[in-house]
Design an enzyme around this catalytic site. Structure first.
Site, PDB file in Angstrom:
ATOM      1  N   GLU A 160       0.819  -1.211   0.000  1.00  0.00           N
ATOM      2  CA  GLU A 160       0.000   0.000   0.000  1.00  0.00           C
ATOM      3  C   GLU A 160       0.857   1.266   0.000  1.00  0.00           C
ATOM      4  O   GLU A 160       1.512   1.562   1.013  1.00  0.00           O
ATOM      5  CB  GLU A 160      -0.900   0.002   1.249  1.00  0.00           C
ATOM      6  N   ASP A 193      -5.503   3.053  -1.738  1.00  0.00           N
ATOM      7  CA  ASP A 193      -6.368   3.652  -0.716  1.00  0.00           C
ATOM      8  C   ASP A 193      -6.779   5.036  -1.212  1.00  0.00           C
ATOM      9  O   ASP A 193      -5.946   5.920  -1.390  1.00  0.00           O
ATOM     10  CB  ASP A 193      -5.574   3.727   0.603  1.00  0.00           C
ATOM     11  N   HIS A 196      -5.428   8.103   0.734  1.00  0.00           N
ATOM     12  CA  HIS A 196      -4.039   8.484   0.448  1.00  0.00           C
ATOM     13  C   HIS A 196      -3.936   9.061  -0.956  1.00  0.00           C
ATOM     14  O   HIS A 196      -3.231  10.049  -1.183  1.00  0.00           O
ATOM     15  CB  HIS A 196      -3.105   7.269   0.572  1.00  0.00           C
ATOM     16  N   HIS A 219      -9.039   0.615  -0.779  1.00  0.00           N
ATOM     17  CA  HIS A 219      -9.635   1.159   0.444  1.00  0.00           C
ATOM     18  C   HIS A 219     -10.568   2.281   0.027  1.00  0.00           C
ATOM     19  O   HIS A 219     -10.151   3.268  -0.580  1.00  0.00           O
ATOM     20  CB  HIS A 219      -8.543   1.619   1.431  1.00  0.00           C
ATOM     21  N   ARG A 225     -11.520  10.883   4.806  1.00  0.00           N
ATOM     22  CA  ARG A 225     -11.443   9.552   5.411  1.00  0.00           C
ATOM     23  C   ARG A 225     -12.739   9.149   6.113  1.00  0.00           C
ATOM     24  O   ARG A 225     -12.748   8.265   6.969  1.00  0.00           O
ATOM     25  CB  ARG A 225     -10.240   9.409   6.354  1.00  0.00           C
ATOM     26  N   GLU A 254     -12.056   1.336   4.808  1.00  0.00           N
ATOM     27  CA  GLU A 254     -11.113   1.635   5.887  1.00  0.00           C
ATOM     28  C   GLU A 254     -11.273   3.125   6.174  1.00  0.00           C
ATOM     29  O   GLU A 254     -10.605   3.976   5.591  1.00  0.00           O
ATOM     30  CB  GLU A 254      -9.678   1.295   5.465  1.00  0.00           C
TER      31      GLU A 254
END
Ligand code: LER
Ligand code: MN
Length: 282
Positions: A160, A193, A196, A219, A225, A254
């Protein structure tokens, strides 16, 4: 016309690591309760973040999988860093060996559950006396050994890229793909993700298209987030890109359990259904 492209699947995170409190996981502490909640919300799978491989019973998880008709999407290794301060790029060879053992055991656990393991925060960073070149050389050695261990379980190994505040090794998908390709790490896939990527990529959909078959897991997180739909990420072009590259894997939430776990889970599955049903944007 019939759409024969593979169907993407939904997953939601369960953390069993008290030290990770405040982190981006939806359900906490209780595996049975997490499985029950995931099933109630209609997810396809759960992603488990255990304190260590030895803390989780394969038999118990298999029972929960059967009871709730859920798969395990992936198993995280981040507790190796959060709890034990183990990193694959630590200057101390004994620490690197412990990190390898910790991850290897989780690869074993994940494989027994039909899932891949994730290397995220345990990748570490280059700093102090350790040059970038040295850290990447260590990372390549460890990814090779661990991805071979994953292959023996008929699983890929998920690596990741993280945002700049969490690692200085690889922040963008293209750089990580170039590294993995240069080292011939054929059994490593990227965990992309969206949180990110929102920090590091100029265009999330274009980055996923370029990553193509190297996308191994996603993710599913909004810009802040939170659950997809609670931030400002434009998710429709991202899903279109994943559909176009034939991504057959999980969109795994996540995310922070905000405003609470159940609302985050409900928003995630609502967004997942709207986006993957082809009914367009949110
Ligand atoms: C792990 O999947 C991750 O995304 C890191 O940011 C750990 O918090
Ligand atoms: Mn992540």
């Amino acid at each position: 016309m019939l759409d024969l492209r593979p169907r993407m699947k939904s997953a939601i995170t369960i953390s069993l690591v008290p030290e990770a409190r405040g982190g981006p996981f939806v359900f906490w502490d209780d595996l049975a309760a997490g499985f029950a909640a995931a099933a109630r919300h209609g997810f396809d799978a759960v992603e488990i973040f255990p304190p260590a491989a030895s803390a989780v019973s394969v038999a118990t998880v298999r029972e929960l999988m059967a009871k709730h008709s859920l798969q395990v999407a992936a198993v995280g290794t981040g507790a190796g860093w959060v709890k034990h301060k183990l990193r694959l790029t630590d200057p101390d060879p004994a620490v690197r060996a412990q990190a390898r053992e910790f991850i290897g055991a989780i690869i074993g656990l994940a494989g027994a559950l039909g899932a891949p393991a994730i290397i995220g925060s345990m990748q570490g960073r280059w700093e102090g006396a350790v040059s970038r070149e040295q850290a990447l050389a260590w990372l390549a050695v460890e990814l090779r050994a661990l991805s071979e261990r994953a292959a023996a379980q008929k699983q890929v190994l998920l690596y990741e890229p993280l945002n700049r505040y969490e690692t200085n090794l690889f922040n963008r998908n293209a750089d990580a793909v170039a590294f993995v390709d240069a080292h011939g790490l054929a059994n490593v896939r990227l965990l992309c993700d969206l949180y990110h990527m929102n920090i590091e990529e100029a265009d999330l959909a274009a980055s996923l298209r370029a990553t193509g078959p190297r996308v191994g897991h996603v993710h599913f997180a909004d810009s802040n987030r939170h659950a997809i739909g609670f931030g400002h990420t434009d998710a429709a072009p991202i899903i279109a890109a994943l559909r176009d590259i034939g991504y057959p894997g999980y969109l795994s939430a996540e995310i922070l359990p905000l405003p609470d776990s159940d609302t985050a889970a409900a928003k995630t599955i609502e967004s997942f259904r709207i986006l993957t049903s082809g009914r367009g944007g949110l």
